[in-house]
Design a protein around this motif. Structure first.
Motif, PDB file in Angstrom:
ATOM      1  N   SER A   1       0.830  -1.209   0.000  1.00 29.62           N
ATOM      2  CA  SER A   1       0.000   0.000   0.000  1.00 29.62           C
ATOM      3  C   SER A   1       0.859   1.251   0.000  1.00 29.62           C
ATOM      4  O   SER A   1       0.355   2.351  -0.223  1.00 29.62           O
ATOM      5  N   TYR A   2       2.173   1.101   0.230  1.00 35.56           N
ATOM      6  CA  TYR A   2       3.084   2.245   0.233  1.00 35.56           C
ATOM      7  C   TYR A   2       3.916   2.307  -1.044  1.00 35.56           C
ATOM      8  O   TYR A   2       4.945   2.992  -1.084  1.00 35.56           O
ATOM      9  N   ALA A   3       3.486   1.625  -2.087  1.00 31.99           N
ATOM     10  CA  ALA A   3       4.224   1.643  -3.350  1.00 31.99           C
ATOM     11  C   ALA A   3       4.350   3.076  -3.858  1.00 31.99           C
ATOM     12  O   ALA A   3       3.358   3.802  -3.965  1.00 31.99           O
ATOM     13  N   GLY A   4       5.599   3.478  -4.147  1.00 31.12           N
ATOM     14  CA  GLY A   4       5.834   4.818  -4.659  1.00 31.12           C
ATOM     15  C   GLY A   4       5.902   5.887  -3.591  1.00 31.12           C
ATOM     16  O   GLY A   4       5.937   7.076  -3.910  1.00 31.12           O
ATOM     17  N   ASN A   5       5.934   5.476  -2.323  1.00 32.83           N
ATOM     18  CA  ASN A   5       5.998   6.422  -1.215  1.00 32.83           C
ATOM     19  C   ASN A   5       7.066   5.991  -0.217  1.00 32.83           C
ATOM     20  O   ASN A   5       7.353   4.800  -0.059  1.00 32.83           O
ATOM     21  N   TYR A   6       7.639   6.973   0.475  1.00 31.02           N
ATOM     22  CA  TYR A   6       8.557   6.649   1.550  1.00 31.02           C
ATOM     23  C   TYR A   6       7.787   5.981   2.691  1.00 31.02           C
ATOM     24  O   TYR A   6       6.595   6.221   2.879  1.00 31.02           O
ATOM     25  N   ARG A   7       8.483   5.186   3.459  1.00 28.75           N
ATOM     26  CA  ARG A   7       7.849   4.511   4.599  1.00 28.75           C
ATOM     27  C   ARG A   7       7.374   5.553   5.624  1.00 28.75           C
ATOM     28  O   ARG A   7       8.049   6.553   5.872  1.00 28.75           O
ATOM     29  N   PRO A   8       6.223   5.308   6.231  1.00 28.03           N
ATOM     30  CA  PRO A   8       5.690   6.273   7.198  1.00 28.03           C
ATOM     31  C   PRO A   8       6.223   6.070   8.607  1.00 28.03           C
ATOM     32  O   PRO A   8       5.965   6.897   9.487  1.00 28.03           O
ATOM     33  N   GLY A   9       6.910   4.974   8.855  1.00 28.31           N
ATOM     34  CA  GLY A   9       7.394   4.682  10.200  1.00 28.31           C
ATOM     35  C   GLY A   9       8.704   3.914  10.157  1.00 28.31           C
ATOM     36  O   GLY A   9       9.394   3.869   9.129  1.00 28.31           O
TER      37      GLY A   9
ATOM     38  N   GLY B   1      15.205   7.069  11.330  1.00 28.66           N
ATOM     39  CA  GLY B   1      13.793   7.340  11.501  1.00 28.66           C
ATOM     40  C   GLY B   1      13.157   7.834  10.210  1.00 28.66           C
ATOM     41  O   GLY B   1      13.814   8.456   9.366  1.00 28.66           O
ATOM     42  N   ALA B   2      11.870   7.571  10.058  1.00 26.90           N
ATOM     43  CA  ALA B   2      11.169   7.922   8.829  1.00 26.90           C
ATOM     44  C   ALA B   2      11.214   9.416   8.540  1.00 26.90           C
ATOM     45  O   ALA B   2      11.223   9.824   7.372  1.00 26.90           O
ATOM     46  N   HIS B   3      11.261  10.240   9.580  1.00 26.08           N
ATOM     47  CA  HIS B   3      11.248  11.691   9.366  1.00 26.08           C
ATOM     48  C   HIS B   3      12.517  12.188   8.689  1.00 26.08           C
ATOM     49  O   HIS B   3      12.533  13.292   8.127  1.00 26.08           O
TER      50      HIS B   3
ATOM     51  N   VAL C   1      14.121  10.414   6.239  1.00 26.43           N
ATOM     52  CA  VAL C   1      14.285   9.761   4.934  1.00 26.43           C
ATOM     53  C   VAL C   1      14.301  10.737   3.756  1.00 26.43           C
ATOM     54  O   VAL C   1      15.216  10.694   2.926  1.00 26.43           O
ATOM     55  N   PRO C   2      13.309  11.633   3.611  1.00 23.43           N
ATOM     56  CA  PRO C   2      13.304  12.506   2.419  1.00 23.43           C
ATOM     57  C   PRO C   2      14.571  13.327   2.267  1.00 23.43           C
ATOM     58  O   PRO C   2      15.131  13.435   1.167  1.00 23.43           O
ATOM     59  N   GLU C   3      15.056  13.904   3.367  1.00 21.25           N
ATOM     60  CA  GLU C   3      16.259  14.733   3.296  1.00 21.25           C
ATOM     61  C   GLU C   3      17.489  13.895   2.941  1.00 21.25           C
ATOM     62  O   GLU C   3      18.332  14.328   2.141  1.00 21.25           O
ATOM     63  N   LEU C   4      17.582  12.705   3.509  1.00 23.16           N
ATOM     64  CA  LEU C   4      18.739  11.857   3.240  1.00 23.16           C
ATOM     65  C   LEU C   4      18.748  11.356   1.794  1.00 23.16           C
ATOM     66  O   LEU C   4      19.814  11.220   1.179  1.00 23.16           O
ATOM     67  N   VAL C   5      17.582  11.073   1.241  1.00 22.15           N
ATOM     68  CA  VAL C   5      17.521  10.676  -0.165  1.00 22.15           C
ATOM     69  C   VAL C   5      17.959  11.834  -1.062  1.00 22.15           C
ATOM     70  O   VAL C   5      18.701  11.647  -2.029  1.00 22.15           O
ATOM     71  N   GLU C   6      17.520  13.037  -0.724  1.00 18.58           N
ATOM     72  CA  GLU C   6      17.960  14.214  -1.481  1.00 18.58           C
ATOM     73  C   GLU C   6      19.468  14.403  -1.375  1.00 18.58           C
ATOM     74  O   GLU C   6      20.135  14.723  -2.363  1.00 18.58           O
ATOM     75  N   ASP C   7      20.013  14.208  -0.175  1.00 17.84           N
ATOM     76  CA  ASP C   7      21.457  14.327   0.018  1.00 17.84           C
ATOM     77  C   ASP C   7      22.206  13.293  -0.830  1.00 17.84           C
ATOM     78  O   ASP C   7      23.269  13.593  -1.392  1.00 17.84           O
TER      79      ASP C   7
END
Length: 223
Positions: free
Chosen positions: A73-81, A94-96, A98-104
């Protein structure tokens, strides 16, 4: 089959299964694997035709979506937890974060695009995406295909030959896990990026892939 070839590391997140029958899930994963590979080839060809490329989170998310469509159900999305990796000592962030680290990670690849070798950039992506572990599922599949895309585009060609690097890793995962562990230890000890073991592995697997292509067209290897 050798014991190391059966070794796996699976993500475990709090997520309801969309497909509970193991045979149906295996069939869905196989179909999605072809879809993800086709999407990767399309990304490589587009970048080569344009003559330019920047690694972006949107590409990574799209490739994970192809691998997990109808399965997660999370296909195409970062994990929420949080997520755990069975068989590994590494504890993902931690999930919070993830977005910044992927950008880095994308910034590292883009900033080092000209100065670094294709093998180094591919090895870095292979390790770093696994280290971040941004998804509830499909992290290994996505890291391997993104790494292959980066390698191919940076090398300036659609790499010939089968089995591909990604297929060879799936056939024998232990050297891949060992290379991930080595990079994890270096980073955990002093924050040092050392993907030399992964570079050696990818170089060897690439040589195998290209050698198979060479033999397929009639070439004869020495010895």
């Amino acid at each position: 089959m050798r014991s190391e070839e059966r070794e796996r590391r699976d993500s475990r997140a709090l997520e309801p299964e969309l497909i509970t029958d193991p045979h149906e899930k295996a069939a869905a994963e196989a179909r999605n694997g072809f879809r993800q590979y086709d999407a990767a080839i399309g990304a490589i060809q587009t970048a080569l035709e344009r003559g330019s490329f920047r690694l972006r989170p949107s590409l990574i998310l799209g490739l994970q979506r192809e691998a997990l469509a109808g399965i997660s159900s999370y296909a195409g999305n970062y994990r929420p937890g949080g997520v755990a990796i069975e068989g590994s000592k590494h504890e993902p962030v931690g999930a919070h974060l993830v977005p910044e680290l992927v950008e880095d990670m994308c910034d590292y690849v883009n900033d080092h695009w000209e100065a670094s070798t294709p093998i180094h950039l591919a090895a870095y992506v292979m390790w770093r995406l696994n280290w971040i572990h941004p998804f509830a599922d499909g992290n290994g599949r996505t890291s391997r295909i993104v790494s292959y895309i980066v390698l191919s585009i940076r090398a300036g060609t659609l790499l010939p030959g089968t089995p591909t690097i990604t297929d060879q890793i799936v056939d024998n995962r232990k050297p891949y896990f060992d290379a991930l562990d080595a990079a994890d230890w270096a980073f955990r000890d002093d924050g040092r990026i050392d993907v030399s073991k992964m570079e050696d592995l990818l170089a060897s697997l690439l040589a195998n892939q290209l050698a198979e292509f060479y033999k397929s067209v009639g070439g004869k290897l020495p010895g």
